[in-house]
Design a protein around this motif. Structure first.
Motif, PDB file in Angstrom:
ATOM      1  N   SER A 134     -39.103 -50.426  -5.863  1.00  0.00           N
ATOM      2  CA  SER A 134     -38.451 -49.224  -6.700  1.00  0.00           C
ATOM      3  C   SER A 134     -39.247 -47.938  -6.552  1.00  0.00           C
ATOM      4  CB  SER A 134     -38.669 -49.528  -7.977  1.00  0.00           C
ATOM      5  OG  SER A 134     -39.922 -49.690  -8.630  1.00  0.00           O
ATOM      6  N   LEU A 135     -40.570 -48.008  -5.732  1.00  0.00           N
ATOM      7  CA  LEU A 135     -41.334 -46.757  -5.525  1.00  0.00           C
ATOM      8  C   LEU A 135     -41.227 -46.344  -4.249  1.00  0.00           C
ATOM      9  CD1 LEU A 135     -44.431 -47.607  -7.726  1.00  0.00           C
ATOM     10  CD2 LEU A 135     -42.406 -46.213  -8.405  1.00  0.00           C
ATOM     11  N   VAL A 136     -40.689 -47.087  -3.359  1.00  0.00           N
ATOM     12  CA  VAL A 136     -40.475 -46.736  -1.956  1.00  0.00           C
ATOM     13  C   VAL A 136     -39.770 -45.047  -1.913  1.00  0.00           C
ATOM     14  CG1 VAL A 136     -39.176 -47.108   0.280  1.00  0.00           C
ATOM     15  CG2 VAL A 136     -40.089 -49.095  -0.751  1.00  0.00           C
ATOM     16  N   GLY A 137     -40.497 -44.547  -0.946  1.00  0.00           N
ATOM     17  CA  GLY A 137     -40.187 -43.080  -0.788  1.00  0.00           C
ATOM     18  C   GLY A 137     -41.252 -41.989  -1.185  1.00  0.00           C
ATOM     19  N   MET A 138     -42.121 -42.419  -2.324  1.00  0.00           N
ATOM     20  CA  MET A 138     -43.119 -41.639  -2.747  1.00  0.00           C
ATOM     21  C   MET A 138     -44.261 -41.917  -1.834  1.00  0.00           C
ATOM     22  SD  MET A 138     -42.930 -42.201  -6.934  1.00  0.00           S
ATOM     23  CE  MET A 138     -44.069 -40.980  -7.270  1.00  0.00           C
ATOM     24  N   SER A 139     -45.402 -40.987  -1.687  1.00  0.00           N
ATOM     25  CA  SER A 139     -46.368 -41.079  -1.123  1.00  0.00           C
ATOM     26  C   SER A 139     -47.252 -42.418  -1.320  1.00  0.00           C
ATOM     27  CB  SER A 139     -47.464 -39.821  -0.992  1.00  0.00           C
ATOM     28  OG  SER A 139     -47.879 -39.615  -2.173  1.00  0.00           O
ATOM     29  N   LEU A 140     -47.882 -43.038  -0.391  1.00  0.00           N
ATOM     30  CA  LEU A 140     -48.746 -44.223  -0.545  1.00  0.00           C
ATOM     31  C   LEU A 140     -49.578 -44.073  -1.862  1.00  0.00           C
ATOM     32  CD1 LEU A 140     -49.160 -47.164   0.184  1.00  0.00           C
ATOM     33  CD2 LEU A 140     -50.611 -46.354   1.799  1.00  0.00           C
ATOM     34  N   GLU A 141     -50.573 -42.895  -1.719  1.00  0.00           N
ATOM     35  CA  GLU A 141     -51.352 -42.634  -2.805  1.00  0.00           C
ATOM     36  C   GLU A 141     -50.975 -42.708  -4.317  1.00  0.00           C
ATOM     37  OE1 GLU A 141     -52.812 -40.612   0.924  1.00  0.00           O
ATOM     38  OE2 GLU A 141     -51.051 -40.852  -0.413  1.00  0.00           O
ATOM     39  N   LEU A 142     -49.832 -42.335  -4.504  1.00  0.00           N
ATOM     40  CA  LEU A 142     -49.203 -42.183  -5.767  1.00  0.00           C
ATOM     41  C   LEU A 142     -48.342 -43.522  -6.074  1.00  0.00           C
ATOM     42  CD1 LEU A 142     -46.954 -38.820  -5.579  1.00  0.00           C
ATOM     43  CD2 LEU A 142     -49.131 -39.318  -6.765  1.00  0.00           C
ATOM     44  N   VAL A 143     -47.899 -44.042  -4.922  1.00  0.00           N
ATOM     45  CA  VAL A 143     -47.423 -45.612  -5.089  1.00  0.00           C
ATOM     46  C   VAL A 143     -48.640 -46.572  -5.813  1.00  0.00           C
ATOM     47  CG1 VAL A 143     -46.513 -47.735  -4.104  1.00  0.00           C
ATOM     48  CG2 VAL A 143     -45.427 -45.385  -3.717  1.00  0.00           C
ATOM     49  N   LEU A 144     -49.584 -46.453  -5.038  1.00  0.00           N
ATOM     50  CA  LEU A 144     -50.590 -47.387  -5.469  1.00  0.00           C
ATOM     51  C   LEU A 144     -51.392 -47.118  -6.929  1.00  0.00           C
ATOM     52  CD1 LEU A 144     -52.472 -47.551  -2.049  1.00  0.00           C
ATOM     53  CD2 LEU A 144     -51.189 -49.417  -3.247  1.00  0.00           C
ATOM     54  N   ARG A 145     -51.397 -45.790  -7.128  1.00  0.00           N
ATOM     55  CA  ARG A 145     -51.875 -45.276  -8.473  1.00  0.00           C
ATOM     56  C   ARG A 145     -51.011 -45.988  -9.714  1.00  0.00           C
ATOM     57  NH1 ARG A 145     -55.881 -42.191  -7.949  1.00  0.00           N
ATOM     58  NH2 ARG A 145     -56.129 -40.937  -5.982  1.00  0.00           N
ATOM     59  N   ARG A 146     -49.627 -46.124  -9.269  1.00  0.00           N
ATOM     60  CA  ARG A 146     -48.754 -46.758 -10.424  1.00  0.00           C
ATOM     61  C   ARG A 146     -48.662 -48.174 -10.444  1.00  0.00           C
ATOM     62  NH1 ARG A 146     -42.919 -43.388 -10.982  1.00  0.00           N
ATOM     63  NH2 ARG A 146     -43.778 -41.274 -10.918  1.00  0.00           N
ATOM     64  N   LEU A 147     -48.989 -48.763  -8.981  1.00  0.00           N
ATOM     65  CA  LEU A 147     -49.125 -49.936  -9.092  1.00  0.00           C
ATOM     66  C   LEU A 147     -50.230 -50.997  -9.241  1.00  0.00           C
ATOM     67  CD1 LEU A 147     -47.012 -50.783  -5.691  1.00  0.00           C
ATOM     68  CD2 LEU A 147     -46.070 -50.964  -8.050  1.00  0.00           C
ATOM     69  N   ALA A 148     -51.588 -50.396  -8.958  1.00  0.00           N
ATOM     70  CA  ALA A 148     -52.699 -50.939  -9.120  1.00  0.00           C
ATOM     71  C   ALA A 148     -53.536 -50.475 -10.250  1.00  0.00           C
ATOM     72  CB  ALA A 148     -53.451 -50.914  -7.777  1.00  0.00           C
ATOM     73  N   GLY A 149     -53.161 -49.247 -10.588  1.00  0.00           N
ATOM     74  CA  GLY A 149     -53.703 -48.735 -11.920  1.00  0.00           C
ATOM     75  C   GLY A 149     -54.738 -47.632 -11.554  1.00  0.00           C
ATOM     76  N   ALA A 150     -55.259 -46.749 -12.551  1.00  0.00           N
ATOM     77  CA  ALA A 150     -56.049 -45.664 -12.398  1.00  0.00           C
ATOM     78  C   ALA A 150     -57.318 -45.976 -11.970  1.00  0.00           C
ATOM     79  CB  ALA A 150     -56.186 -44.853 -13.489  1.00  0.00           C
ATOM     80  N   ASP A 151     -57.615 -47.359 -12.206  1.00  0.00           N
ATOM     81  CA  ASP A 151     -59.150 -47.540 -11.905  1.00  0.00           C
ATOM     82  C   ASP A 151     -59.248 -48.205 -10.528  1.00  0.00           C
ATOM     83  OD1 ASP A 151     -60.145 -46.669 -14.577  1.00  0.00           O
ATOM     84  OD2 ASP A 151     -59.714 -48.445 -15.283  1.00  0.00           O
ATOM     85  N   ALA A 152     -58.123 -48.363  -9.804  1.00  0.00           N
ATOM     86  CA  ALA A 152     -58.104 -48.953  -8.516  1.00  0.00           C
ATOM     87  C   ALA A 152     -58.834 -48.197  -7.432  1.00  0.00           C
ATOM     88  CB  ALA A 152     -56.772 -49.396  -8.301  1.00  0.00           C
ATOM     89  N   PRO A 153     -59.452 -48.828  -6.684  1.00  0.00           N
ATOM     90  CA  PRO A 153     -59.891 -47.954  -5.293  1.00  0.00           C
ATOM     91  C   PRO A 153     -59.149 -47.535  -4.708  1.00  0.00           C
ATOM     92  CG  PRO A 153     -60.300 -50.392  -5.088  1.00  0.00           C
ATOM     93  CD  PRO A 153     -59.722 -50.238  -6.332  1.00  0.00           C
ATOM     94  N   VAL A 154     -58.051 -46.487  -4.971  1.00  0.00           N
ATOM     95  CA  VAL A 154     -56.878 -46.206  -4.153  1.00  0.00           C
ATOM     96  C   VAL A 154     -57.270 -45.674  -2.761  1.00  0.00           C
ATOM     97  CG1 VAL A 154     -54.990 -44.335  -4.006  1.00  0.00           C
ATOM     98  CG2 VAL A 154     -55.755 -45.710  -6.044  1.00  0.00           C
TER      99      VAL A 154
END
Length: 224
Positions: free
Chosen positions: A42-62
């Motif tokens: 559902s998040l394909v199309g956004m930049s990888l950094e933004l996708v990971l912040r949504r999928l992994a959370g704010a505390d993840a080592p993005v």
């Protein structure tokens, strides 16, 4: 002269297996819970950094995760089990458009430059595009930066350009840049979401997309 700008994943190529497997590998390496396939796509199309912040959370080592993706993706791409596959008719459509003197082609993708270039070369498509906009050159979709830069590089007015994509992010980007947005239904967002984002038309197969683009190009040529 018309400028037709294509999204890559979900529009020209089926990258579902690559996306799902790269998530499995990277999230596993960092000991993080694997997001569902639906959530990821559902998040394909956004930049990888933004996708990971949504999928992994704010505390993840993005930042570290992004670096790992950059390493993992080329390895998976050479594996036939996970490599992107052009949708049926995509290669023929690009070749036909490239032969038309009244149109130029572009790419606007969430990939970064050094990942999209090998993919285009592998398919023999690199010569088709006069402008290739990537996530390291402009803000993430749906910001209009990619399209504004593409218009500038191709020296084409927004009214003479078309954005073709499979996600609401593509269509919202097109609207923000005052470019007509045509959506395809075979990608990662449902037709109702694409229409809600403002798609001028949603096409259901590559043949319908071809007709739509050539009708628009022909009409523009007659008016000029």
């Amino acid at each position: 002269m018309k400028l037709v700008i294509f999204d890559f994943d979900g529009t020209l190529v089926d990258s579902r297996k690559l996306i799902v497997e790269s998530n499995r590998v990277v999230f596993g390496q960092f000991g993080l819970a694997l997001p569902s396939e639906d959530e990821s796509l559902s998040l394909v199309g956004m930049s990888l950094e933004l996708v990971l912040r949504r999928l992994a959370g704010a505390d993840a080592p993005v930042e570290k995760m992004v670096a790992t993706y950059r390493h993992v993706l080329p390895l998976l791409r050479v594996d036939p089990a996970y490599a992107e596959v052009p949708f049926c008719g995509a290669a023929d459509l690009l070749a036909a458009l490239a032969e038309n003197n009244n149109v130029r082609l572009g790419i606007a993708t969430a990939h970064v430059s050094h990942t999209i270039a090998p993919a285009l070369e592998r398919f023999g498509w690199q010569s088709y595009f006069c402008t290739v906009q990537t996530a390291d050159k402009a803000p993430s979709k749906p910001h209009p930066g990619m399209l504004l830069q593409a218009l500038s590089e191709a020296d084409v007015k927004a009214s003479d350009a078309i954005m073709v994509g499979d996600t609401a992010f593509d269509i919202e980007m097109a609207r923000a840049a005052c470019v007509r947005g045509v959506a395809v239904s075979w990608g990662y967002h449902r037709p109702d979401r694409l229409r809600g984002a403002g798609a001028s038309r949603v096409v259901n197969d590559m043949s319908e997309l071809r007709d739509c683009l050539f009708e628009t190009i022909s009409s523009a040529s007659e008016q000029s």
